[in-house]
Motif scaffolding. Structure first.
Motif, PDB file in Angstrom:
ATOM      1  N   TRP A 192       0.864  -1.188   0.000  1.00 41.99           N
ATOM      2  CA  TRP A 192       0.000   0.000   0.000  1.00 41.99           C
ATOM      3  C   TRP A 192       0.902   1.240   0.000  1.00 41.99           C
ATOM      4  N   PHE A 193       0.569   2.172  -0.857  1.00 40.31           N
ATOM      5  CA  PHE A 193       1.318   3.409  -0.994  1.00 40.31           C
ATOM      6  C   PHE A 193       0.343   4.575  -0.958  1.00 40.31           C
ATOM      7  N   ARG A 194       0.870   5.756  -0.753  1.00 40.15           N
ATOM      8  CA  ARG A 194       0.050   6.955  -0.824  1.00 40.15           C
ATOM      9  C   ARG A 194       0.856   8.093  -1.428  1.00 40.15           C
ATOM     10  N   GLN A 195       0.113   9.011  -2.027  1.00 43.95           N
ATOM     11  CA  GLN A 195       0.751  10.168  -2.642  1.00 43.95           C
ATOM     12  C   GLN A 195      -0.130  11.386  -2.440  1.00 43.95           C
ATOM     13  N   ALA A 196       0.429  12.370  -1.767  1.00 43.75           N
ATOM     14  CA  ALA A 196      -0.254  13.647  -1.578  1.00 43.75           C
ATOM     15  C   ALA A 196       0.195  14.598  -2.677  1.00 43.75           C
ATOM     16  N   PRO A 197      -0.608  15.608  -2.980  1.00 40.67           N
ATOM     17  CA  PRO A 197      -0.239  16.565  -4.030  1.00 40.67           C
ATOM     18  C   PRO A 197       1.126  17.186  -3.762  1.00 40.67           C
ATOM     19  N   GLY A 198       1.981  17.169  -4.776  1.00 39.79           N
ATOM     20  CA  GLY A 198       3.288  17.770  -4.663  1.00 39.79           C
ATOM     21  C   GLY A 198       4.319  16.941  -3.930  1.00 39.79           C
ATOM     22  N   LYS A 199       3.941  15.740  -3.525  1.00 37.57           N
ATOM     23  CA  LYS A 199       4.867  14.882  -2.788  1.00 37.57           C
ATOM     24  C   LYS A 199       5.114  13.584  -3.551  1.00 37.57           C
ATOM     25  N   LYS A 229      -5.119  11.115  10.743  1.00 36.73           N
ATOM     26  CA  LYS A 229      -4.672  12.490  10.934  1.00 36.73           C
ATOM     27  C   LYS A 229      -4.819  13.236   9.610  1.00 36.73           C
ATOM     28  N   PRO A 230      -4.923  14.566   9.660  1.00 39.39           N
ATOM     29  CA  PRO A 230      -5.001  15.324   8.397  1.00 39.39           C
ATOM     30  C   PRO A 230      -3.825  15.017   7.459  1.00 39.39           C
ATOM     31  N   GLU A 231      -2.663  14.758   8.010  1.00 38.54           N
ATOM     32  CA  GLU A 231      -1.500  14.470   7.164  1.00 38.54           C
ATOM     33  C   GLU A 231      -1.571  13.101   6.497  1.00 38.54           C
ATOM     34  N   ASP A 232      -2.566  12.301   6.837  1.00 37.92           N
ATOM     35  CA  ASP A 232      -2.794  11.041   6.133  1.00 37.92           C
ATOM     36  C   ASP A 232      -3.563  11.239   4.827  1.00 37.92           C
ATOM     37  N   SER A 233      -4.058  12.447   4.590  1.00 39.60           N
ATOM     38  CA  SER A 233      -4.803  12.726   3.373  1.00 39.60           C
ATOM     39  C   SER A 233      -3.916  12.525   2.152  1.00 39.60           C
ATOM     40  N   ALA A 234      -4.391  11.724   1.216  1.00 37.61           N
ATOM     41  CA  ALA A 234      -3.611  11.396   0.015  1.00 37.61           C
ATOM     42  C   ALA A 234      -4.428  10.472  -0.868  1.00 37.61           C
ATOM     43  N   MET A 235      -3.913  10.241  -2.062  1.00 37.59           N
ATOM     44  CA  MET A 235      -4.424   9.163  -2.896  1.00 37.59           C
ATOM     45  C   MET A 235      -3.694   7.907  -2.461  1.00 37.59           C
ATOM     46  N   TYR A 236      -4.460   6.857  -2.183  1.00 39.26           N
ATOM     47  CA  TYR A 236      -3.884   5.600  -1.731  1.00 39.26           C
ATOM     48  C   TYR A 236      -3.944   4.575  -2.853  1.00 39.26           C
ATOM     49  N   THR A 296      -7.434   5.344  -4.611  1.00 36.26           N
ATOM     50  CA  THR A 296      -8.663   5.794  -3.967  1.00 36.26           C
ATOM     51  C   THR A 296      -8.285   6.932  -3.028  1.00 36.26           C
ATOM     52  N   GLN A 297      -9.091   7.999  -3.053  1.00 36.43           N
ATOM     53  CA  GLN A 297      -8.752   9.217  -2.318  1.00 36.43           C
ATOM     54  C   GLN A 297      -9.198   9.128  -0.867  1.00 36.43           C
ATOM     55  N   VAL A 298      -8.301   9.521   0.023  1.00 40.25           N
ATOM     56  CA  VAL A 298      -8.608   9.630   1.452  1.00 40.25           C
ATOM     57  C   VAL A 298      -8.378  11.072   1.868  1.00 40.25           C
ATOM     58  N   THR A 299      -9.394  11.661   2.486  1.00 43.74           N
ATOM     59  CA  THR A 299      -9.293  13.035   2.967  1.00 43.74           C
ATOM     60  C   THR A 299      -9.655  13.063   4.437  1.00 43.74           C
TER      61      THR A 299
END
Length: 122
Positions: free
Chosen positions: A36-43, A87-94, A116-119
């Motif tokens: 499982w991976f995640r990617q936030a905008p700009g990261k 947490k808010p910092e967990d927000s990302a596309m997973y 799948t998006q998590v906000t």
């Protein structure tokens, strides 16, 4: 043909929980490392955790250890990511991914789902 489809994302308040699913087809999830991976905008895309050894072993990134749990249902050929105490910092596309090495490095994986998006709101 290997296909991965994630689901279960959504919006949740901080402290809440979500369970993401990754349904696999074209192969048996027991025969691959599932990450499982995640990617936030700009990261950059970052590893959250992996499950391997037919579902018998897991590894988590330090920031997720104790909050996130990866499980596998071989009968459904599906891998899950249970996320608690969000947490808010967990927000990302997973994303889920399939590969041959138990790694938290995205380039080690050969097959990817669409995400799948998590906000998480504060």
């Amino acid at each position: 043909q290997v296909r991965l489809v994630e689901s279960g994302g959504g919006s949740v308040q901080a402290g809440g929980s979500l369970r993401l699913s990754c349904a696999a087809s074209g192969y048996n999830v027991r025969s691959y490392v599932m990450g499982w991976f995640r990617q936030a905008p700009g990261k950059e895309r970052e590893g959250v955790g992996v499950i391997y050894n037919g579902g018998g072993s897991t590894v988590y990134a330090d920031s997720e250890r104790g909050r996130f749990t990866i499980t596998q249902d071989s009968a459904k050929n599906t891998v899950y990511l249970q996320m608690n105490s969000l947490k808010p910092e967990d927000s990302a596309m997973y994303y889920c991914a399939a590969g041959r090495f138990a790694s938290l490095v995205a380039r080690q994986y050969n097959y990817w789902g669409q995400g799948t998006q998590v906000t998480v709101s504060s």
